[in-house]
Design a protein around this motif. Sequence first.
Motif, mmCIF file in Angstrom:
data_model
loop_
_atom_site.group_PDB
_atom_site.id
_atom_site.type_symbol
_atom_site.label_atom_id
_atom_site.label_comp_id
_atom_site.label_asym_id
_atom_site.label_seq_id
_atom_site.Cartn_x
_atom_site.Cartn_y
_atom_site.Cartn_z
ATOM 1 N N GLY A 35 0.980 -1.161 -0.354
ATOM 2 C CA GLY A 35 -0.451 -0.033 0.005
ATOM 3 C C GLY A 35 0.526 1.614 -0.166
ATOM 4 N N PHE A 51 -4.016 -2.713 -0.443
ATOM 5 C CA PHE A 51 -4.309 -3.867 -1.358
ATOM 6 C C PHE A 51 -3.651 -4.287 -0.896
ATOM 7 C CE2 PHE A 51 -4.918 -5.251 -5.483
ATOM 8 C CZ PHE A 51 -4.196 -6.302 -6.193
ATOM 9 N N THR A 57 -8.897 -3.996 -0.825
ATOM 10 C CA THR A 57 -8.555 -2.718 -0.871
ATOM 11 C C THR A 57 -9.175 -1.840 0.370
ATOM 12 O OG1 THR A 57 -10.226 -1.592 -2.743
ATOM 13 C CG2 THR A 57 -8.452 -2.351 -3.540
#
Length: 121
Positions: A35, A51, A57
């Motif tokens: 991320g 992610f 997400t």
Amino acid sequence: QVQLVESGGGLVQPGGSLRLSCAASGSIFSISSMGWYRQAPGKQRELVATFTRVGSTRSADSVKGRFTISGDNAKRLVFLQMNSLKPEDTAVYYCNAKIKATMIQMESDYWGQGTQVTVSS
């Protein structure tokens, strides 16, 4: 040794777009998530978007609808597409990955060196 290498930062006008990329390399057994975080001058580092290995997400409210995170944990890549950029998005953006270097080691946080994003006219 694990390395995260970012690219794609720069100077952009308000309303413009940038795409950040991050690649993880080195001794990696597994990655549970990758991320992006950011840190503006005088402020604490904050989550932008993450992610996970299973494809879910999460993103900060301040970037929802403007930023999109994507990636491939198997390929050790994560991207951040940033649209409709605002001056308040100006910050150093850091790639983060939660990695187990070997099967028996605990998962640890790894960070890239950071890439500057400046939104200004």
